[in-house]
Design a protein around this motif. Structure first.
Motif, PDB file in Angstrom:
ATOM      1  N   LEU A 229       0.851  -1.186   0.000  1.00 51.69           N
ATOM      2  CA  LEU A 229       0.000   0.000   0.000  1.00 51.69           C
ATOM      3  C   LEU A 229       0.890   1.241   0.000  1.00 51.69           C
ATOM      4  O   LEU A 229       2.062   1.190   0.387  1.00 51.69           O
ATOM      5  CB  LEU A 229      -0.898   0.013   1.242  1.00 51.69           C
ATOM      6  N   GLU A 230       0.323   2.349  -0.416  1.00 49.57           N
ATOM      7  CA  GLU A 230       1.096   3.600  -0.436  1.00 49.57           C
ATOM      8  C   GLU A 230       1.424   4.041   0.983  1.00 49.57           C
ATOM      9  O   GLU A 230       0.614   3.915   1.907  1.00 49.57           O
ATOM     10  CB  GLU A 230       0.309   4.696  -1.150  1.00 49.57           C
ATOM     11  N   SER A 231       2.635   4.570   1.153  1.00 47.93           N
ATOM     12  CA  SER A 231       3.096   5.104   2.436  1.00 47.93           C
ATOM     13  C   SER A 231       3.639   6.518   2.220  1.00 47.93           C
ATOM     14  O   SER A 231       3.959   6.892   1.087  1.00 47.93           O
ATOM     15  CB  SER A 231       4.213   4.232   3.021  1.00 47.93           C
ATOM     16  N   PRO A 232       3.771   7.291   3.285  1.00 51.29           N
ATOM     17  CA  PRO A 232       4.427   8.598   3.135  1.00 51.29           C
ATOM     18  C   PRO A 232       5.820   8.430   2.544  1.00 51.29           C
ATOM     19  O   PRO A 232       6.553   7.506   2.904  1.00 51.29           O
ATOM     20  CB  PRO A 232       4.491   9.134   4.570  1.00 51.29           C
ATOM     21  N   LYS A 233       6.191   9.328   1.658  1.00 47.53           N
ATOM     22  CA  LYS A 233       7.496   9.229   0.989  1.00 47.53           C
ATOM     23  C   LYS A 233       8.586   9.830   1.880  1.00 47.53           C
ATOM     24  O   LYS A 233       8.408  10.880   2.481  1.00 47.53           O
ATOM     25  CB  LYS A 233       7.454   9.942  -0.357  1.00 47.53           C
ATOM     26  N   TYR A 234       9.720   9.114   1.935  1.00 50.40           N
ATOM     27  CA  TYR A 234      10.846   9.614   2.715  1.00 50.40           C
ATOM     28  C   TYR A 234      12.159   9.153   2.096  1.00 50.40           C
ATOM     29  O   TYR A 234      12.203   8.176   1.344  1.00 50.40           O
ATOM     30  CB  TYR A 234      10.766   9.156   4.174  1.00 50.40           C
ATOM     31  N   GLN A 235      13.209   9.879   2.422  1.00 48.77           N
ATOM     32  CA  GLN A 235      14.571   9.530   2.031  1.00 48.77           C
ATOM     33  C   GLN A 235      15.365   9.221   3.294  1.00 48.77           C
ATOM     34  O   GLN A 235      15.342   9.997   4.253  1.00 48.77           O
ATOM     35  CB  GLN A 235      15.226  10.695   1.290  1.00 48.77           C
ATOM     36  N   ILE A 236      16.024   8.068   3.326  1.00 56.68           N
ATOM     37  CA  ILE A 236      16.866   7.727   4.476  1.00 56.68           C
ATOM     38  C   ILE A 236      18.182   8.489   4.351  1.00 56.68           C
ATOM     39  O   ILE A 236      18.924   8.324   3.373  1.00 56.68           O
ATOM     40  CB  ILE A 236      17.118   6.212   4.543  1.00 56.68           C
ATOM     41  N   LEU A 237      18.453   9.333   5.324  1.00 57.44           N
ATOM     42  CA  LEU A 237      19.681  10.131   5.306  1.00 57.44           C
ATOM     43  C   LEU A 237      20.835   9.423   6.001  1.00 57.44           C
ATOM     44  O   LEU A 237      21.974   9.517   5.572  1.00 57.44           O
ATOM     45  CB  LEU A 237      19.434  11.478   5.997  1.00 57.44           C
ATOM     46  N   LYS A 238      20.501   8.724   7.082  1.00 57.06           N
ATOM     47  CA  LYS A 238      21.554   8.055   7.850  1.00 57.06           C
ATOM     48  C   LYS A 238      20.957   6.882   8.598  1.00 57.06           C
ATOM     49  O   LYS A 238      19.845   6.975   9.128  1.00 57.06           O
ATOM     50  CB  LYS A 238      22.191   9.046   8.843  1.00 57.06           C
ATOM     51  N   ARG A 239      21.677   5.775   8.616  1.00 56.47           N
ATOM     52  CA  ARG A 239      21.272   4.606   9.399  1.00 56.47           C
ATOM     53  C   ARG A 239      22.394   4.272  10.368  1.00 56.47           C
ATOM     54  O   ARG A 239      23.501   3.911   9.961  1.00 56.47           O
ATOM     55  CB  ARG A 239      20.990   3.410   8.494  1.00 56.47           C
ATOM     56  N   THR A 240      22.103   4.402  11.656  1.00 58.60           N
ATOM     57  CA  THR A 240      23.090   4.097  12.675  1.00 58.60           C
ATOM     58  C   THR A 240      22.875   2.661  13.163  1.00 58.60           C
ATOM     59  O   THR A 240      22.063   1.915  12.626  1.00 58.60           O
ATOM     60  CB  THR A 240      22.968   5.069  13.863  1.00 58.60           C
ATOM     61  N   THR A 241      23.592   2.297  14.210  1.00 62.21           N
ATOM     62  CA  THR A 241      23.431   0.961  14.779  1.00 62.21           C
ATOM     63  C   THR A 241      22.009   0.716  15.266  1.00 62.21           C
ATOM     64  O   THR A 241      21.491  -0.401  15.163  1.00 62.21           O
ATOM     65  CB  THR A 241      24.411   0.776  15.960  1.00 62.21           C
ATOM     66  N   SER A 242      21.342   1.772  15.760  1.00 63.94           N
ATOM     67  CA  SER A 242      20.062   1.563  16.438  1.00 63.94           C
ATOM     68  C   SER A 242      18.879   2.311  15.839  1.00 63.94           C
ATOM     69  O   SER A 242      17.743   2.056  16.227  1.00 63.94           O
ATOM     70  CB  SER A 242      20.198   1.964  17.918  1.00 63.94           C
TER      71      SER A 242
END
Length: 376
Positions: free
Chosen positions: A204-217
């Motif tokens: 299903l459609e979800s709000p659009k986002y861009q992942i800027l950073k993924r840390t350990t947690s």
């Protein structure tokens, strides 16, 4: 990615061109307060030059501009311009290394075949003599597994330039999610495997986002604006008010229009005590506020969420109130520790119908909006 004494890891008789020995910890480590304390630990990443560092040549800015244009083609049909790379280009990330151009191109081809990666380049900067640093996000789906898990990596790359021919002679990747970026990193391998777990995300459609950073947690995401229909709720894990907002999209509105279902269902607390709660359903992105029908109930309203930057922690299982509050506490503690500025309140995102989904594959998220964030 950089490792303990790189010279000891390079197969003989291979040698770096002189300029390819000028590596420091990546920009994120030198500048981010959250990781600045790790600098001493990671000094082993540095490979010291036998030459005194010189002012960088003017052509370095031209090479940075070239990377801006070329790297977005890393995994598309056009591909990168391989003539810009030295035949003995040395590549290393926490779990992979190659010491020539054919191995470098093979690694790109393998990722393209197995994972259908989406690569986003955030910035490119000259950061030293014969050195350019890039920051990127890579999102990959492992298509060989039936549930097609999504793997996310963010980080920086240090690109070394051979001063004799102006070509890239080394490429070291640093993942934001690791403390140990040395090759071979068991932590890096575990980081890959733990992202292969099963989450059921509805189509299903979800709000659009861009992942800027993924840390350990947690992840840091940039959300586009989106519309919600909302009403008062009782608690973050509660369902009070859901029938009212669901009724709006199922036709209980001024024009009896039926609106497509989306995911997730949000519950949002706007106060520090997490007591003032609303429940929300996201509306499709092709809808505009002016064109939407009015709710039949006075307690239901349509609102535009302006979007912005949020820190997000993902988890599975039944999102009970105790679990949600504990996740919020952990997330808030981690982002404060990393020098970020969280806003009061939080959101719980529930992606699945609890009556039709096994608890262990449910996708849930806690989001906290941030006041400020920079990828410098």
């Amino acid at each position: 990615m950089a490792t303990s004494n790189l010279f000891h890891q390079i197969p003989q008789p291979f040698h770096f061109p002189t300029a390819c020995t000028i590596f420091r910890p990546p920009v994120s480590i030198r500048q981010y307060p959250s990781v600045r304390g790790k600098t001493k630990k990671h000094r082993k990443w540095r490979i010291k030059l036998s030459l005194v560092e010189q002012s960088r040549p003017k052509s370095l800015e031209q090479l940075a501009a070239f990377l801006y244009d070329d790297l977005p083609h890393l995994f598309d049909d056009k591909g990168i311009d391989k003539t810009a790379y030295d035949e003995r280009v040395f590549f290393r990330d926490p779990i992979t290394k190659h010491d020539n151009l054919s191995g470098y191109l093979f690694n790109i081809s393998l990722l393209k075949t197995l994972f259908t990666p989406k690569f986003h380049l955030h910035w490119v900067k000259p950061t030293g003599a014969y050195e350019i640093t890039t920051r990127w996000t890579m999102v990959m789906k492992f298509t060989l597994l039936p549930w097609k898990p999504e793997l996310v990596f963010t980080g920086t790359s240090l690109m070394g330039v051979n001063p004799h021919n102006g070509k890239f002679c080394s490429h070291l990747d640093f993942w934001d999610s690791l403390n140990n970026n040395d090759y071979f990193s068991v932590e890096g391998l575990w980081d890959v495997f733990r992202q292969l777990r099963i989450y059921k995300t509805p189509d299903l459609e979800s709000p659009k986002y861009q992942i800027l950073k993924r840390t350990t947690s947690y992840e840091v995401r940039q959300y586009d604006p989106f519309l919600v229909v909302e009403t008062n709720g009782d608690k973050l894990s509660g369902n009070t008010g859901f029938n009212d907002v669901a009724g709006y999209i199922f036709g209980k509105n001024s024009t009896t229009e039926k609106i497509p279902m989306t995911t997730p269902v949000f519950t949002e607390a706007i106060d520090p005590e997490l007591s003032k709660v609303s429940i929300q359903i996201v509306l499709p992105s092709d809808k505009q506020t002016k064109s939407l029908p009015n709710p039949n109930q006075e307690t239901v309203s349509v609102r535009k969420v302006e979007g912005g930057i949020a820190a997000v922690i993902k988890f599975s299982g039944k999102p009970t109130e105790d679990v949600v509050l504990e996740k919020e506490k952990i997330l808030r503690s981690n982002i404060i520790k990393d020098g970020l500025k969280p806003k009061p309140g939080c959101l719980l995102a529930r992606y699945n119908d609890p009556g039709r989904t096994w608890n262990f594959i449910m996708r849930n998220e806690v989001l906290i909006w941030l006041d400020d964030f920079s990828l410098d």
